[in-house]
Write a protein that holds these residues in place. Structure first.
Motif, PDB file in Angstrom:
ATOM      1  N   THR A  34       0.844  -1.195   0.000  1.00  0.00           N
ATOM      2  CA  THR A  34       0.000   0.000   0.000  1.00  0.00           C
ATOM      3  C   THR A  34       0.882   1.248   0.000  1.00  0.00           C
ATOM      4  OG1 THR A  34      -1.330  -1.270   1.537  1.00  0.00           O
ATOM      5  CG2 THR A  34      -2.050   0.953   1.068  1.00  0.00           C
ATOM      6  N   ILE A  35       0.468   2.235  -0.769  1.00  0.00           N
ATOM      7  CA  ILE A  35       1.169   3.529  -0.752  1.00  0.00           C
ATOM      8  C   ILE A  35       0.226   4.538  -0.133  1.00  0.00           C
ATOM      9  CG2 ILE A  35       2.209   5.309  -2.165  1.00  0.00           C
ATOM     10  CD1 ILE A  35       3.043   3.280  -4.104  1.00  0.00           C
ATOM     11  N   TYR A  36       0.709   5.186   0.942  1.00  0.00           N
ATOM     12  CA  TYR A  36      -0.114   6.168   1.641  1.00  0.00           C
ATOM     13  C   TYR A  36       0.425   7.560   1.373  1.00  0.00           C
ATOM     14  CZ  TYR A  36      -2.171   2.464   4.498  1.00  0.00           C
ATOM     15  OH  TYR A  36      -2.842   1.350   4.920  1.00  0.00           O
ATOM     16  N   ASP A  37      -0.496   8.523   1.423  1.00  0.00           N
ATOM     17  CA  ASP A  37      -0.102   9.923   1.361  1.00  0.00           C
ATOM     18  C   ASP A  37      -0.563  10.549   2.676  1.00  0.00           C
ATOM     19  OD1 ASP A  37       0.334  12.591   0.850  1.00  0.00           O
ATOM     20  OD2 ASP A  37      -0.291  12.418  -1.243  1.00  0.00           O
ATOM     21  N   LEU A  38       0.361  11.132   3.422  1.00  0.00           N
ATOM     22  CA  LEU A  38       0.013  11.643   4.752  1.00  0.00           C
ATOM     23  C   LEU A  38      -0.952  12.812   4.694  1.00  0.00           C
ATOM     24  CD1 LEU A  38       3.450  11.576   6.571  1.00  0.00           C
ATOM     25  CD2 LEU A  38       1.586   9.952   6.714  1.00  0.00           C
ATOM     26  N   ARG A  39      -0.901  13.535   3.582  1.00  0.00           N
ATOM     27  CA  ARG A  39      -1.794  14.683   3.493  1.00  0.00           C
ATOM     28  C   ARG A  39      -3.224  14.257   3.243  1.00  0.00           C
ATOM     29  NH1 ARG A  39       2.391  16.871  -0.911  1.00  0.00           N
ATOM     30  NH2 ARG A  39       1.922  14.744  -1.546  1.00  0.00           N
ATOM     31  N   MET A  40      -3.421  13.001   2.759  1.00  0.00           N
ATOM     32  CA  MET A  40      -4.749  12.608   2.319  1.00  0.00           C
ATOM     33  C   MET A  40      -5.509  11.806   3.352  1.00  0.00           C
ATOM     34  SD  MET A  40      -4.473  11.661  -1.685  1.00  0.00           S
ATOM     35  CE  MET A  40      -5.277  10.141  -1.369  1.00  0.00           C
TER      36      MET A  40
END
Lengths: 538, 452
Positions: free
Chosen positions: B229-235
Motif C-alpha cells: 500500500t502507498i499512503y499519502d500523509l496529506r490525504m
C-alpha cells in the motif's frame, strides 16, 4: 547581441571554398576511423536496446571525428614525395639526382656495402625499422643498427644460410641453415636448434601470434610458438617443394607459391588450405602482400606481374615485361620488383582505394653483375634495402614510408627500458593461433545463423590422411615371452589404421540416403487413395 | 623537380634531459594495427581472468551481538557508522573502519524490530516486540572516539509505550515524523507520546514501512495480507494498493528515481514497481531460491542489494532480471538485514549468526588511493570486457560464480519445474484453438488485483 548572431548566420551560409574542401577531406578520414558502417537500428523493436546502441553509435562518431582532426592537425611529420614538372618523368630520376636535392641525413641512407665473398644476401628489418639482419648464403650473419650504421654483431656460421628472420624484437633472430634452423641471440650465441623442421627454405615470423612459420625442402609447413617452443602445426601441403612463402600482415595467413602456378593460403589450425588460387601458367616466383590486406602481387616465370584483389580473389592488373624474382610492398603501397640487377618501383596512380592502377614510379639499375636476391622496404623510412650477390645496398624512394609512427606500436627511438616493457605487453597480447582467419574483423561479430556446416570433402580427406599417418607411425610396445610374433604385430597395426579410418564415415552415404527418400516418394504416388495416409510423410 | 624524403632528427623524437619524461607519439591509423579485434578479444579474456583473480569481496565481520541481528540503520551524515539491533534488545553503534562497537543503547526488553535515524543524524528511533518506541540521542563522533576502547552506554532520550508490538519503523526525509508498523500504521512526532495519525485497513498487521526520499509525505507499506500500500500523509487514506500472491518482506525506494520502488517478496523474487502505476511490475528480479528478507538501494540508484533466507546476499542491477553478484560464506546463516553503504563502495549484511559482515560492492575493486594511470587501466579493462562479454570463452569466465551446494541444487530444481510448466503451457496452446490460452507476463502474473 543581435548583430553578432546575424554575422554568424552569414558565415555559416557562405563558407570559403577551401574550408568546404577540407570538410570533404575530413569526411573521408572520418570514414577510415569509423572502420565500417554503423548498425541499422531501425529494425530493432526493443526500445531499451535501441537507445543504448544509438548512444554508443554517437560515441563512435565522436571518437572518429576527433581522430580525424588529430590526423589533420597534430601529426608531427609529413610523407615524402617526388614531383616532376612538365615533361620529365619520375622514373628517369636517378639516385644521384635525389641525393643532390635532399638533406644530409637522408643522403646517408644511400649506400652500397660490397661483400663479394659471402654470396647473395637476404635481409630482414625489425618492425620499427631500426635494426637489420643480413644473411649471406655462405654463412655470414650480420646484425646492424640502421640509425647509427653500427654493426652490432657479425658471425660466420660456416654453413649455407638460406633465410634470416627477426623474432619479435632485435634481441632474437632465426637463420635457416643447411640442415636445420637455428635461433640466435643478439650477441651471436646460438640459443636453439630447431631440429623438427628439417632443412628449411624460408622463415617468416607472425608478430601478433609469436609463431615462427617455415617451409622446408619437402614442402612441409611448420608453425612453432617461440614463447614455449611447442610445435603448433606441421602441415603437409602435398604440392611439393617450394621456397616462395609470405605472410599477410593483415590477417596472419601464410601464402605459398607453387611450381604449378597456384598460390595456396594456410592457417595453422587446419590441414587443408584456406584458399587455392591459380595465378600463373608457370611457376610462381614471388608473392607480396599490401599492408592493408586487400592486395596481393604475384610474379611468375612467364614474365608477368599480376595484382590481385583478395576480397573477391580477382585479378586487377597485369604488368608485362619482366620476371620479378622478388617483390615487396611498402607501408604506403608502393610495389618494388627486382629482376637481375634492376629494381623497378611501381606506384598506385589512382588515389581511390577501390580501384588500383600500378604504373612506373621509379627505377634503379645497379652495377651489372649484381644479382638481386631480396628487396625489402624499410618501415617508417623512405628507404628500400636491396640484398644482392655482392652484399647489400640501400636507396632512397621518396613517399614509400609511413611518416608518423605510434610509440605504442613500433618506436624507432626505443630505449632499452621501453623495449623490455613492450616485450611484456606483446606477450600479454599474444594471440592464440585459432584467431588466424581470412577476415579478422569477424571476431566478435554475429555468426550467420546456419546449421552447423559440414567440413568440405577436401578437408575431411586431409584430416583422414593425418589420422592414418599418426596411426601408422605409432610405435607398438615390444612384447616378450613369445608374444611378439610378426604376424600379430602386423594385424595389430592394421587394426589401428582401421580404427582411425572408422572415425571418418564414408562419403558415399549421402547419395544412398537421398535415393531411398526418392523411392519412398515415388511409392507414395503409386498407393491407392485409401492407403495414402500410411505413406511416409517427410 | 620537388623531392622530399623522411628524415627524423633524433633531438625531436627523444627527450632532452634525463629528468624529462620520455616522448610519446600517437598515430591512430587503423592500418598500423592489424588484427586489432583479435588483440582486443585477447585483452578481454585477460581482463576477465584478472577480475576473477582479484575478486576478494569479504572485508571483515563485526562480532559483538549475542543474538541474531534483526535490523540495521545507516546515518547519511556519517559514513563510518552503522547502527544494528539484535533479537535480544541489544542496539549498537559500530565504527566500520575499525569494526568495533562505539557505543551501546541498552533498554529494550525483547527483540528490536526496527531501527531508523532522523535525517540530521541526531536522533535514533527504535521499536520492538516489547510494545515500546524509544528515541536516543546519537553521540557526536569526535576524534577521541577511535582511541577510546571502552564502550559507552547511552540512556534513552524518550520512551513511548503503546498497545501492540511493533514490526518496523522508518523516519521521514527532511521532517519530524516517523512511522511505525504494527497492528496499524502509526505516524508519530518526536515530542508526542502517542501517534499523531493512524491508518488502518482490514485486520492484518503491517510488516514494513518506508518513506519516499523524494516526496516526504508519501510512504509505502507492506502488510501480512500480501498487499503493498502507498499512503499519502496529506490525504489520510491510502493512495494505491495492490494485493500479490505472496507477502512482501521489505520495500525500498530508488533514491535516484523516487517514483520507483522495489519490493522484496517471500517467493524469492524482487518486484520493481512504478509507484504511479502499480498494476504491473516494471521488472522482476529473480535469483534467490528462498524468501528475500531485506533490500536496500545503492545511493547511485543503479543497483540494489538483497539478503535472503537462503544464506546469501545478492546484488542486482536496477533494471536487470538477474543478479550481478552473489556473496556467501559457510559461517553466514540466514540473512535478515542488508544495507548499502552511503559511498556505494560497501555492502553490510546482518545475519542469524550474530555477525555483521562487511563486503565490497565490486568484488575486484582496488580500494584506497589509485593512481590516474591505474584508474585508466581499470576503466579500459572494464570497457573491453563489456565489449566482448557475449563471446563464449569470455562469458564463461565472467559468469562463473561458486554457489553453495543447497542453492545450486535448488536452482536446478526450480529450472526443471519452470521448464516443465512452460512445456505444458506450450503444448496446451498448441492443441487448443488459437487465442483461447492467454499467458500473462510474469510482471503481471504475481499481482492478484489492484484495489481502489
Amino acid at each position: 547581441m543581435e548583430l553578432s548572431s546575424e554575422d554568424n548566420n552569414l558565415t555559416e551560409k557562405f563558407l570559403p571554398p577551401i574550408e568546404q574542401e577540407s570538410d570533404v577531406e575530413l569526411e573521408t578520414k572520418v570514414k577510415k576511423y569509423l572502420r565500417g558502417e554503423g548498425a541499422n537500428l531501425e529494425t530493432l523493436k526493443d526500445k531499451k536496446l535501441k537507445t543504448q546502441l544509438a548512444s554508443r553509435e554517437k560515441l563512435y562518431g565522436k571518437s572518429a571525428k576527433t581522430a580525424a582532426k588529430i590526423e589533420k592537425w597534430l601529426l608531427p611529420a609529413e610523407a615524402g614525395y617526388l614531383e616532376t614538372d612538365g615533361l620529365e618523368k619520375t622514373w628517369r630520376v636517378k639516385q644521384t639526382d635525389i641525393a643532390n636535392e635532399v638533406d644530409l641525413l637522408s643522403s646517408r641512407n644511400q649506400y652500397d656495402i660490397v661483400l663479394p665473398d659471402f654470396g647473395p644476401y637476404k635481409l630482414d628489418f625489425t618492425a620499427s625499422g631500426r635494426h637489420m639482419i643480413a644473411g649471406g648464403r655462405k654463412g655470414h650473419l650480420a646484425l646492424v643498427d640502421m640509425m647509427s650504421m653500427n654493426l652490432i654483431k657479425e658471425i660466420q656460421v660456416k654453413e649455407t644460410v638460406r633465410d634470416v628472420a627477426f623474432l619479435h624484437n632485435e634481441q632474437f633472430f632465426a637463420a635457416a641453415q643447411k640442415k636445420y634452423a637455428y635461433i640466435y641471440g643478439r650477441d651471436g650465441t646460438e640459443l636453439h636448434c630447431l631440429k623438427e623442421r628439417g632443412p628449411v627454405a624460408r622463415l617468416r615470423f607472425l608478430k601478433n601470434h609469436f609463431l615462427l612459420a617455415s617451409v622446408n625442402k619437402s614442402g612441409q609447413l611448420h608453425y612453432q610458438d617461440v614463447t614455449y617452443g611447442g610445435m603448433v602445426a606441421s602441415i603437409r601441403t602435398g604440392k611439393g617443394r617450394t621456397d616462395v612463402m609470405e605472410v599477410n600482415p593483415y590477417n596472419g595467413v601464410v601464402a605459398l607459391g607453387h611450381s604449378g602456378g597456384t598460390v595456396t593460403m594456410w592457417k595453422p589450425t587446419s590441414q587443408a588450405p584456406l584458399v587455392q588460387m591459380q595465378c600463373h601458367p608457370g611457376p610462381v616466383s614471388s608473392v607480396a602482400f599490401h599492408p592493408n590486406g586487400h592486395l596481393m602481387a604475384t610474379s611468375g616465370k612467364e614474365r608477368k606481374l599480376k595484382i590481385w584483389d583478395l576480397r573477391k580473389f580477382e585479378e586487377i592488373q597485369t604488368i608485362h615485361g619482366f620476371h620479378a624474382k622478388t617483390l615487396s610492398f611498402s607501408q604506403k603501397g608502393l610495389l618494388a620488383a627486382g629482376t637481375g640487377s634492376f629494381v623497378q618501383i611501381l606506384g598506385d596512380s589512382s588515389g581511390s582505394s577501390s580501384s588500383h592502377n600500378y604504373s612506373r614510379y621509379m627505377n634503379h639499375s645497379m652495377v651489372k653483375g649484381y644479382q638481386i636476391e631480396k628487396l625489402m622496404f624499410r618501415p617508417y623510412e623512405d628507404v628500400i634495402g636491396i640484398g644482392h650477390s655482392m652484399g647489400w645496398s640501400s636507396i632512397l624512394i621518396p613517399g614509400s614510408g609511413e611518416p608518423n609512427f605510434d610509440s605504442w606500436v613500433a618506436n624507432p627511438f626505443e630505449t632499452s627500458k621501453q623495449r623490455r616493457e613492450k616485450e611484456v605487453h606483446l606477450l600479454l597480447d599474444k594471440l592464440p593461433p585459432e584467431t588466424i582467419m581470412l577476415d579478422p574483423s569477424k571476431i566478435g561479430a554475429m555468426k550467420p545463423s546456419r546449421r552447423k556446416e559440414k567440413p568440405s570433402r577436401g578437408e575431411i580427406e586431409a584430416e583422414k590422411e593425418v589420422a592414418i599417418e599418426a596411426a601408422k607411425s605409432t610405435e607398438l610396445k615390444k612384447k616378450t615371452k613369445g608374444r611378439n610374433k610378426p604376424s600379430k604385430r602386423t594385424k595389430k597395426k592394421k587394426e589401428m589404421v582401421e580404427n582411425a579410418k572408422r572415425t571418418f564415415p564414408e562419403q558415399g552415404h549421402n547419395n544412398t540416403a537421398s535415393k531411398k527418400r526418392r523411392i519412398g516418394e515415388d511409392a507414395a504416388a503409386e498407393l491407392p487413395a485409401s492407403l495414402k495416409r500410411f505413406a511416409r510423410k517427410n | 623537380m620537388k623531392i622530399k624524403t623522411l628524415s627524423r632528427s633524433v633531438d625531436e623524437y627523444t627527450r632532452e634531459r634525463s629528468q624529462d619524461l620520455q616522448r610519446v607519439f600517437h598515430n591512430f591509423d587503423p592500418s598500423l594495427r592489424p588484427m586489432e579485434k583479435a588483440v582486443e578479444y585477447k585483452r578481454a579474456l585477460t581482463a576477465a581472468k584478472l577480475e576473477k583473480i582479484f575478486a576478494r569481496p569479504f572485508v571483515g565481520a563485526m562480532d559483538g551481538h549475542r543474538d541474531g541481528v534483526s535490523c540495521m540503520a545507516k546515518n547519511p551524515n556519517y559514513l563510518k557508522g552503522i547502527f544494528s539491533a539484535s533479537m535480544d534488545g541489544d542496539i549498537r553503534l559500530w565504527d566500520i573502519s575499525s569494526r568495533r562497537t562505539v557505543c551501546q543503547f541498552p533498554g529494550h526488553q525483547g527483540a528490536v524490530r526496527g531501527l531508523t535515524v532522523s535525517t540530521d543524524g541526531n536522533v535514533l528511533v527504535s521499536c520492538g516486540t516489547d510494545c515500546t518506541v524509544r528515541l536516543w540521542k546519537v553521540p557526536r563522533p569526535t576524534l577521541e572516539d577511535s582511541s577510546v576502547s571502552s564502550e559507552n552506554f547511552i540512556e534513552p532520550a524518550a520512551e513511548y509505550v503503546w498497545k501492540n508490538a511493533f514490526w518496523a519503523v522508518d523516519h521521514q526525509f527532511e521532517g519530524e515524523l516517523f512511522a511505525t508498523a504494527g497492528a496499524q500504521l502509526e505516524i508519530w512526532n518526536h515530542n508526542r507520546a502517542s501517534p499523531v495519525q493512524s491508518f488502518q485497513w482490514g485486520t492484518d498487521s503491517v510488516i514494513s514501512v518506508r518513506f519516499n526520499p523524494g516526496e516526504p509525505d508519501i510512504l509505502a507499506t507492506s502488510a501480512s495480507d500480501r498487499s503493498i500500500t502507498i499512503y499519502d500523509l496529506r490525504m489520510s487514506s491510502a493512495a494505491r494498493r495492490i494485493i500479490m500472491m505472496t507477502k512482501t518482506n521489505s520495500i525500498a525506494w530508488n533514491p535516484m528515481e523516487p517514483m520507483n520502488l522495489t519490493a522484496a517478496n517471500e517467493d524469492g523474487s524482487c518486484y520493481s514497481f512504478d509507484g504511479r502505476k502499480m498494476d504491473e511490475a516494471k521488472c522482476v528480479h529473480k535469483d534467490h531460491v528462498s524468501a528475500v528478507m531485506d533490500i536496500d538501494f545503492s545511493p547511485t540508484g543503479r543497483e540494489f542489494v538483497t539478503g535472503s533466507y537462503d544464506r546469501s546476499v545478492r546484488i542486482f542491477p536496477y533494471n536487470g532480471g538477474h543478479s550481478r553478484e552473489i556473496y556467501h560464506t559457510k559461517r553466514m546463516q540466514r540473512v535478515f538485514c542488508v544495507k548499502y553503504s552511503c559511498d556505494a563502495t560497501y555492502v553490510l549484511s546482518g545475519s542469524d549468526d550474530t555477525n555483521l559482515r562487511l563486503w565490497k560492492a565490486k568484488a575486484s575493486e582496488q580500494l584506497g588511493v589509485i593512481l590516474p594511470r591505474e584508474q585508466k587501466k581499470h576503466e579500459y579493462n572494464e570497457a573491453v570486457k563489456n565489449r566482448y562479454k557475449h563471446l563464449p570463452e569470455v562469458k564463461r569466465i565472467v559468469r562463473h560464480r561458486h554457489l553453495p551446494k543447497p542453492i545450486y541444487k535448488a536452482l536446478g530444481i526450480i529450472r526443471t519445474v519452470n521448464d516443465s510448466k512452460r512445456r505444458k503451457e506450450d503444448r496446451r496452446r498448441a492443441h487448443s484453438a488459437p487465442g483461447t490460452i492467454v499467458t500473462k507476463p510474469l510482471r503481471q502474473r504475481r499481482i492478484i488485483k489492484e484495489v481502489e
